[in-house]
Design a protein around this motif. Sequence first.
Motif, PDB file in Angstrom:
ATOM      1  N   LEU A 170       0.807  -1.229   0.000  1.00 13.65           N
ATOM      2  CA  LEU A 170       0.000   0.000   0.000  1.00 13.65           C
ATOM      3  C   LEU A 170       0.835   1.272   0.000  1.00 13.65           C
ATOM      4  O   LEU A 170       0.271   2.369   0.102  1.00 13.65           O
ATOM      5  N   LYS A 171       2.140   1.127  -0.158  1.00 12.10           N
ATOM      6  CA  LYS A 171       2.990   2.283   0.132  1.00 12.10           C
ATOM      7  C   LYS A 171       2.689   3.502  -0.742  1.00 12.10           C
ATOM      8  O   LYS A 171       2.953   4.626  -0.331  1.00 12.10           O
ATOM      9  N   ASP A 172       2.122   3.284  -1.927  1.00  5.73           N
ATOM     10  CA  ASP A 172       1.840   4.423  -2.786  1.00  5.73           C
ATOM     11  C   ASP A 172       0.438   5.005  -2.594  1.00  5.73           C
ATOM     12  O   ASP A 172       0.103   6.013  -3.211  1.00  5.73           O
ATOM     13  N   ASN A 173      -0.375   4.383  -1.763  1.00  9.01           N
ATOM     14  CA  ASN A 173      -1.703   4.963  -1.468  1.00  9.01           C
ATOM     15  C   ASN A 173      -1.543   6.307  -0.765  1.00  9.01           C
ATOM     16  O   ASN A 173      -0.558   6.521  -0.036  1.00  9.01           O
ATOM     17  N   ARG A 174      -2.539   7.160  -0.955  1.00  8.19           N
ATOM     18  CA  ARG A 174      -2.531   8.435  -0.234  1.00  8.19           C
ATOM     19  C   ARG A 174      -3.038   8.208   1.184  1.00  8.19           C
ATOM     20  O   ARG A 174      -3.930   7.395   1.395  1.00  8.19           O
ATOM     21  N   ASP A 175      -2.481   8.912   2.147  1.00 10.57           N
ATOM     22  CA  ASP A 175      -2.953   8.784   3.525  1.00 10.57           C
ATOM     23  C   ASP A 175      -4.326   9.427   3.702  1.00 10.57           C
ATOM     24  O   ASP A 175      -4.595  10.484   3.138  1.00 10.57           O
ATOM     25  N   GLY A 176      -5.169   8.797   4.516  1.00 14.90           N
ATOM     26  CA  GLY A 176      -6.423   9.425   4.944  1.00 14.90           C
ATOM     27  C   GLY A 176      -6.157  10.466   6.018  1.00 14.90           C
ATOM     28  O   GLY A 176      -5.009  10.819   6.304  1.00 14.90           O
ATOM     29  N   LYS A 177      -7.236  10.977   6.595  1.00 17.25           N
ATOM     30  CA  LYS A 177      -7.125  11.982   7.655  1.00 17.25           C
ATOM     31  C   LYS A 177      -7.055  11.281   9.011  1.00 17.25           C
ATOM     32  O   LYS A 177      -7.658  10.226   9.211  1.00 17.25           O
ATOM     33  N   LEU A 178      -6.338  11.899   9.933  1.00 22.11           N
ATOM     34  CA  LEU A 178      -6.159  11.306  11.266  1.00 22.11           C
ATOM     35  C   LEU A 178      -6.830  12.193  12.320  1.00 22.11           C
ATOM     36  O   LEU A 178      -6.516  13.377  12.435  1.00 22.11           O
ATOM     37  N   VAL A 179      -7.742  11.591  13.055  1.00 25.41           N
ATOM     38  CA  VAL A 179      -8.457  12.317  14.113  1.00 25.41           C
ATOM     39  C   VAL A 179      -8.105  11.702  15.455  1.00 25.41           C
ATOM     40  O   VAL A 179      -8.160  10.481  15.616  1.00 25.41           O
ATOM     41  N   ILE A 180      -7.739  12.528  16.402  1.00 22.48           N
ATOM     42  CA  ILE A 180      -7.452  12.012  17.742  1.00 22.48           C
ATOM     43  C   ILE A 180      -8.539  12.461  18.719  1.00 22.48           C
ATOM     44  O   ILE A 180      -8.912  13.632  18.748  1.00 22.48           O
ATOM     45  N   VAL A 181      -9.015  11.476  19.475  1.00 25.82           N
ATOM     46  CA  VAL A 181     -10.056  11.751  20.461  1.00 25.82           C
ATOM     47  C   VAL A 181      -9.399  11.868  21.837  1.00 25.82           C
ATOM     48  O   VAL A 181      -8.666  10.968  22.261  1.00 25.82           O
ATOM     49  N   THR A 182      -9.635  12.993  22.490  1.00 26.77           N
ATOM     50  CA  THR A 182      -9.116  13.204  23.836  1.00 26.77           C
ATOM     51  C   THR A 182     -10.299  13.640  24.714  1.00 26.77           C
ATOM     52  O   THR A 182     -11.436  13.465  24.299  1.00 26.77           O
ATOM     53  N   ALA A 183     -10.036  14.148  25.886  1.00 25.10           N
ATOM     54  CA  ALA A 183     -11.150  14.424  26.800  1.00 25.10           C
ATOM     55  C   ALA A 183     -10.765  15.476  27.820  1.00 25.10           C
ATOM     56  O   ALA A 183      -9.602  15.859  27.937  1.00 25.10           O
TER      57      ALA A 183
END
Lengths: 568, 568
Positions: free
Chosen positions: A48-61
Amino acid sequence: MLSDIEISRQAQLQPIETIAQEFGIIPAELTLFGSTKAKINLSIKQRLKDNRDGKLVIVTAVTPTPFGEGKTVTTIGLTQGLQAIGKQACACIRQPSMGPVFGIKGGAAGGGLAQVVPMEALNLHLTGDIHAVTSAHNLAAAALDARLYHETRLGAEEFTQASQLPALDIDPNKIMWRRVVDQNERSLRQITLAQGASNGPIHDGGFDITAASELMAILALSRDLQDMRARIGQIVLALSKSGEFITAEQLGVAGAMTVIMSEAIEPTLMQTLTGAPCLIHAGPFANIAHGNSSIIADDIALKLADIVVTEGGFGSDMGFEKFCNIKARQSGKAPDAAVIVVTVKALKANAELADGEARDEMSKLQAGFVNLAWHMRNVAQYGVPVVVAINRFESDSFEELAWLKAEVLELGAFGCEVSEAFTQGSQGATQLAQTVVHATEAGGEFKYLYELEASIEAKLMTIAEIGYGASGVNLSPLACAQLQTLKQKGFEHLPLCVAKTPLSISHDPKVKGAPSGFELPITELKLNAGAGFITALVGKVMTMPGLGVRPGYLNVDINEHGEIVGLA
Amino acid sequence: MLSDIEISRQAQLQPIETIAQEFGIIPAELTLFGSTKAKINLSIKQRLKDNRDGKLVIVTAVTPTPFGEGKTVTTIGLTQGLQAIGKQACACIRQPSMGPVFGIKGGAAGGGLAQVVPMEALNLHLTGDIHAVTSAHNLAAAALDARLYHETRLGAEEFTQASQLPALDIDPNKIMWRRVVDQNERSLRQITLAQGASNGPIHDGGFDITAASELMAILALSRDLQDMRARIGQIVLALSKSGEFITAEQLGVAGAMTVIMSEAIEPTLMQTLTGAPCLIHAGPFANIAHGNSSIIADDIALKLADIVVTEGGFGSDMGFEKFCNIKARQSGKAPDAAVIVVTVKALKANAELADGEARDEMSKLQAGFVNLAWHMRNVAQYGVPVVVAINRFESDSFEELAWLKAEVLELGAFGCEVSEAFTQGSQGATQLAQTVVHATEAGGEFKYLYELEASIEAKLMTIAEIGYGASGVNLSPLACAQLQTLKQKGFEHLPLCVAKTPLSISHDPKVKGAPSGFELPITELKLNAGAGFITALVGKVMTMPGLGVRPGYLNVDINEHGEIVGLA
């Protein structure tokens, strides 16, 4: 409403091969563990190395309270909500520790209609990763003590003759590598080892909970098996009597430790109640450990999903801070948005009631809002767009929810949504999902809290003052001595991993709200050369929990059909 | 010849579903762990309950020597040999412990062309059963110490008020439940717990190796999950200050322990190099533990196979004796034949050289033969037909082999065959297989060594005198006191599980051959109420091994392709 385990048991699960296939994982990359769990071979990274990265969401509190804020519920609910609005979403979470599972609450798979299923598989052994970390960690401890025993018994010269190994001359009073167990074990915190007639020089030791092992951090931060092998070799286990570092490589145990961890390096795929993919990897305890899920799992998920939702343990002063300053630095992948989970209950519990005044409910909420405001500002200073998710409870009034949402938006959040994922599942989180998608598209200018080139003191000061609102730091004599050693040995340019109570932004669990003007007491500095950070122990923090007067295990049993009951 | 792990890696394995199907296990009864391991659901017992049982063969050996006698090689080789002569054969073996895997030799999957494959899967975590036993065992230890801590801290009344639980009034000096780890850990044999400011009353404790846990015996001896649940509840953990037994049921931890063990109760299916089925279940260490594979695995295998081959650890004084007097008594299934594995080397090592006379090789063999003769008589007294398998080494001369075979037959063995399974695989064991088939058809009149109704002293005497050739027993003051307690509490009619050195038939590892005229020193008697036996510790036996000066872990690593090297 049914209990969590009843909901989990009644769910119509898809075969995990189907989940994998729909997510884009090919059969050759899967190792099945029954029909509901599978490990993912790291060869997928190459494919998968040439796939584009999706978005990363971090959940905190916000700062956690005994009621539970529902961070995992929101993480899983948001993932389900994203799926419901047509996004390919994936959750990346940490494997629950059996310590809390049997100590406190009985599980960590989310809850209600926002769960990873089957929840008992997630909460118990999963695919054995925590067991592997425990075994590999303790092999090094056994190896070190055995070497100490034989060298002491035989003397350096005779030892070398018998073993064809160099003498390491371990100082029994300078052993840095404790043991670990995945259990809440108060009476193992501090023990005296090697008692008895001929078991070796008597010395002090103790156990931490496995999630706090440097090996767990190495699992979370490694890029691949060879990287893990190199990092394990760099672990510093003890000092010799002449003050030299003794590493796992020198002890000859790094290869065997890696072998014990060689399956654990593969993340485990499971599914949410709605069939969304979920990758589980590495351990919890973001208070006393780095405590984020793995870079490997994030990397794989980002290549396959539009949006990856991960969580950092406890408040934004804990898991989120470490995500940004440790994990993101090593992965090179900053979060595109952050979700701060809050409950009306938690804010009321954060209200300062020291004046003894009996407040009405709305006044308490208003007084406790300072805690949420603090966490919003804390996240925002990393340049990450903030969405506040109000995890709704039945007891919350419309008035309270409306006031809270207005205040949050007033304070400049990108968005604020009520989440009802617990009771409504995906449908209770679609609005949150929409807002989070917009936030990731808006983007931000990510920045670290500190630069690695700064001195350890300067980094500590920055985390204390800007990270927690302290007025300064106060190093114990032990920490001062350790600081000098770290400088001498050339380990000054590592990031810091603060171990402190998660129950306050300060080091004092009793101080709620948004404390300021306190001095942060640093009691110890511990090198984690393989993981690549320095742990700073703050105040009275302990790296091994204990069981309470009425532990969670009391509720857990099998019923007459052999089914598990009491995990929730 | 290639190394064991190279042979294992180059083997053309069949998918484990195929092995299962050919053996008569249906897909719904399988939980896959990758393509080479699967757990078998216990529902199979109900489906097969009307099948006729196959024959049960137990493989034992002469007194072990450092050279290794090849008992597992012969067990797997015989299974392969039986398959080659057209029998449906299955091996039932124990899961290797990581203690010896990293401590001594590097593996326990057989060797050469007689192996269970993939050997690294068998030798490392397998499907997590030993980890489950470790976790469940240590949860009880943590629970007990936490209860002690809170009751001491609060006092009985306040504790009960806070917890709604009765005070147990645990005596910190009478805790019988130690902790366990699957590791060779000398420095954990004897430790002082709960040091530090506020971790509870300081008390003594220690760790055994996991295989020696009562829970491991419960796993091996249970009929099903409910039986396991009931047995776990009966485990005695400690004495109260007034001398009452405190059980896992009373502590409220038995349900959670069972839940942790609920997957472990299913045996694991693997394959030999020739695709014969192999069930792996429960743990080794027949010296310090019961140390036989499980009744559940045997039961399932007997319903599916013509012949089931299992092994008892060490010489016939150890695993075989416990198989007959503990396991067979609980299962109701006596062995139809026994195979005693011997090597020319082992007998030479058993020759008494005390006279300092330089003997030639044949004289040494002749002198050491007494050990084999002793084991043959020992097995024969149980009424089980004896086949001696000479595991051939390159260094054995034809003359030696011929002499040995003639002597064995002269002494009344049912048969004697040379096994070359290590170098020749199945073809090296077909003659042995034929002879074993004939032996099982000949049958015998099985009898126990002692009756349960006898007193503990009488049972100890019988095992010592008839089981080992001693002239009597000698109980320590501690053992005498424990004997009185066992009588008072009504636990007199349990079988005994002797923990002694496996390196001699006597309690002294230095005494080779067939010792007689010694007094067997009983140092401790430990109740295993859940497993259903009393452990008698003999002489200086230790329930936790240590690592040597050049431990096996030094050889284990990953290579540049990420493959495991150094397990053998």
